[in-house]
Design a protein around this motif. Structure first.
Motif, PDB file in Angstrom:
ATOM      1  N   LEU A 104       0.828  -1.202   0.000  1.00  0.00           N
ATOM      2  CA  LEU A 104       0.000   0.000   0.000  1.00  0.00           C
ATOM      3  C   LEU A 104       0.864   1.255   0.000  1.00  0.00           C
ATOM      4  N   ALA A 105       1.938   1.260   0.783  1.00  0.00           N
ATOM      5  CA  ALA A 105       2.825   2.425   0.828  1.00  0.00           C
ATOM      6  C   ALA A 105       3.441   2.685  -0.540  1.00  0.00           C
ATOM      7  N   ALA A 106       3.842   1.619  -1.227  1.00  0.00           N
ATOM      8  CA  ALA A 106       4.429   1.782  -2.555  1.00  0.00           C
ATOM      9  C   ALA A 106       3.417   2.356  -3.527  1.00  0.00           C
ATOM     10  N   LEU A 107       2.187   1.922  -3.404  1.00  0.00           N
ATOM     11  CA  LEU A 107       1.143   2.397  -4.304  1.00  0.00           C
ATOM     12  C   LEU A 107       0.802   3.855  -4.027  1.00  0.00           C
ATOM     13  N   GLU A 108       0.730   4.226  -2.775  1.00  0.00           N
ATOM     14  CA  GLU A 108       0.339   5.593  -2.424  1.00  0.00           C
ATOM     15  C   GLU A 108       1.447   6.595  -2.725  1.00  0.00           C
ATOM     16  N   GLN A 109       2.664   6.130  -2.927  1.00  0.00           N
ATOM     17  CA  GLN A 109       3.731   7.034  -3.359  1.00  0.00           C
ATOM     18  C   GLN A 109       3.483   7.527  -4.780  1.00  0.00           C
ATOM     19  N   GLU A 110       2.680   6.766  -5.517  1.00  0.00           N
ATOM     20  CA  GLU A 110       2.324   7.145  -6.886  1.00  0.00           C
ATOM     21  C   GLU A 110       0.874   7.637  -6.922  1.00  0.00           C
ATOM     22  N   ALA A 111       0.512   8.432  -5.937  1.00  0.00           N
ATOM     23  CA  ALA A 111      -0.887   8.821  -5.751  1.00  0.00           C
ATOM     24  C   ALA A 111      -1.452   9.609  -6.927  1.00  0.00           C
ATOM     25  N   ALA A 112      -0.579  10.187  -7.747  1.00  0.00           N
ATOM     26  CA  ALA A 112      -1.073  10.998  -8.856  1.00  0.00           C
ATOM     27  C   ALA A 112      -1.732  10.154  -9.936  1.00  0.00           C
ATOM     28  N   SER A 113      -1.449   8.857  -9.952  1.00  0.00           N
ATOM     29  CA  SER A 113      -1.997   8.000 -11.003  1.00  0.00           C
ATOM     30  C   SER A 113      -2.440   6.673 -10.416  1.00  0.00           C
ATOM     31  N   PRO A 114      -3.634   6.207 -10.766  1.00  0.00           N
ATOM     32  CA  PRO A 114      -4.046   4.873 -10.330  1.00  0.00           C
ATOM     33  C   PRO A 114      -3.080   3.818 -10.861  1.00  0.00           C
ATOM     34  N   GLY A 115      -2.967   2.731 -10.161  1.00  0.00           N
ATOM     35  CA  GLY A 115      -2.074   1.682 -10.612  1.00  0.00           C
ATOM     36  C   GLY A 115      -2.097   0.486  -9.696  1.00  0.00           C
ATOM     37  N   VAL A 116      -1.057  -0.345  -9.809  1.00  0.00           N
ATOM     38  CA  VAL A 116      -0.948  -1.591  -9.068  1.00  0.00           C
ATOM     39  C   VAL A 116       0.443  -1.692  -8.471  1.00  0.00           C
ATOM     40  N   SER A 117       0.540  -2.158  -7.233  1.00  0.00           N
ATOM     41  CA  SER A 117       1.832  -2.545  -6.678  1.00  0.00           C
ATOM     42  C   SER A 117       1.747  -4.005  -6.260  1.00  0.00           C
ATOM     43  N   SER A 160      -0.447 -11.125  -4.280  1.00  0.00           N
ATOM     44  CA  SER A 160       0.572 -10.175  -3.841  1.00  0.00           C
ATOM     45  C   SER A 160       0.262  -8.745  -4.244  1.00  0.00           C
ATOM     46  N   ALA A 161      -0.835  -8.541  -4.967  1.00  0.00           N
ATOM     47  CA  ALA A 161      -1.097  -7.231  -5.567  1.00  0.00           C
ATOM     48  C   ALA A 161      -2.150  -6.436  -4.812  1.00  0.00           C
ATOM     49  N   ILE A 162      -2.021  -5.128  -4.899  1.00  0.00           N
ATOM     50  CA  ILE A 162      -3.060  -4.215  -4.432  1.00  0.00           C
ATOM     51  C   ILE A 162      -3.213  -3.142  -5.492  1.00  0.00           C
ATOM     52  N   MET A 163      -4.436  -2.672  -5.694  1.00  0.00           N
ATOM     53  CA  MET A 163      -4.690  -1.720  -6.764  1.00  0.00           C
ATOM     54  C   MET A 163      -5.735  -0.695  -6.351  1.00  0.00           C
ATOM     55  N   HIS A 164      -5.685   0.442  -7.027  1.00  0.00           N
ATOM     56  CA  HIS A 164      -6.757   1.407  -6.876  1.00  0.00           C
ATOM     57  C   HIS A 164      -8.047   0.790  -7.400  1.00  0.00           C
ATOM     58  N   LEU A 193      -3.191   0.089 -19.456  1.00  0.00           N
ATOM     59  CA  LEU A 193      -3.619   1.453 -19.131  1.00  0.00           C
ATOM     60  C   LEU A 193      -2.884   2.081 -17.948  1.00  0.00           C
ATOM     61  N   PHE A 194      -2.460   1.249 -16.980  1.00  0.00           N
ATOM     62  CA  PHE A 194      -1.977   1.785 -15.712  1.00  0.00           C
ATOM     63  C   PHE A 194      -0.569   1.288 -15.374  1.00  0.00           C
ATOM     64  N   PRO A 195       0.169   2.072 -14.568  1.00  0.00           N
ATOM     65  CA  PRO A 195       1.524   1.665 -14.176  1.00  0.00           C
ATOM     66  C   PRO A 195       1.512   0.584 -13.089  1.00  0.00           C
TER      67      PRO A 195
END
Length: 264
Positions: A104-117, A160-164, A193-195
């Motif tokens: 979640l922390a890795a994903l929220e570091q890219e808060a400007a764009s939806p995506g998956v970590s 292992s994944a979490i996504m917007h 579509l997403f990073p």
């Protein structure tokens, strides 16, 4: 209960012996602002007893649904989820400590764009042997990995994944018609579509099973279905197209269907 930040969807069917450990590995995470939606497909083993025990945690929501397969159960769970982020767990796998907090922390570091970590996993075989499954480095918009000649997202574990939630809403639900590679197809659509952001650490224990993942006939049918689904862009990659035919024939031969393998 306040609206949770993360919704975790866990489909299950007749997995009473492993369900409790799978669910508790989610509930015991250091990050606690979550809801766990356990979607039971009308299990007829001891699953109801496990579900009753899990329901003591107010973060757990038990959902009964018709047994129409894992994809349908996940889709149903997501339709009822409340979180801004969505993660998935399987009923025979385990999240390791810190899994949710780190992804979640890795994903929220890219808060400007939806995506998956996502992270790497450890694969535990039936005989107890273990091996590290390194997840691929996913490049957005690339369907085929030129080094492996397989799909860019092949080897990425949904556990292992979490996504917007927006990712799910943009690409649509899991494909309930596929006999296998449901996660692969889902990630193909998202990666267009997403990073994606990989955490190069083992944060999930994936346990070897004996269900659909061991069915080579289903594997062959799923590969053929994906070739049909993505035929237009795949034909631009002639080596990949040929490799998929070879892998399909191999799966058929593993299943003992030598005549079909030769014909294919």
């Amino acid at each position: 209960m306040a609206t949770p930040h993360v919704s975790v969807v866990l489909p299950t069917f007749n997995r009473a012996n492993t369900l409790a450990a799978a669910a508790q590995s989610v509930l015991n995470q250091s990050y606690t602002d979550l809801e766990l939606l356990v979607v039971d497909g009308q299990s007829d083993d001891h699953t109801p007893e496990v579900l009753e025990a899990l329901s003591a945690d107010p973060r757990v929501r038990i959902i009964q649904a018709p047994q129409r397969g894992c994809a349908a159960q996940r889709n149903h769970g997501v339709s009822l989820a409340k979180g801004a982020y969505v993660a998935f767990q399987d009923s025979d796998d385990q999240w390791l400590p810190g899994r949710l907090e780190q992804t979640l922390a890795a994903l929220e570091q890219e808060a400007a764009s939806p995506g998956v970590s996502y992270s790497d996993m450890v694969f535990q075989r039936v005989d107890g042997r273990e091996e590290i499954l390194e997840a691929p480095e996913v490049k957005r918009g690339r369907l085929v990995n030129p080094k492996t000649l397989d799909y860019e997202v092949f080897g990425l574990g949904i556990q292992s994944a979490i996504m917007h939630r927006a990712c799910f809403e943009w690409v649509g639900p899991f494909d309930e018609t596929l006999p296998r590679f449901i996660d692969l197809d889902f990630f193909i659509r998202i990666a267009n579509l997403f990073p994606f952001r990989r955490i190069p650490r083992v944060l999930v224990r994936h346990v070897e099973g004996t269900g659909i993942s061991a069915n080579h006939a289903a594997l062959a049918e799923a590969r053929k279905a994906l070739m049909h689904k993505y035929e237009t862009p795949l034909r631009e990659h002639r080596l990949h197209w040929a490799a998929q035919h070879l892998l399909t024939a191999q799966a058929l031969s593993y299943n003992g269907d030598l005549e079909s393998a030769r014909a294919y």
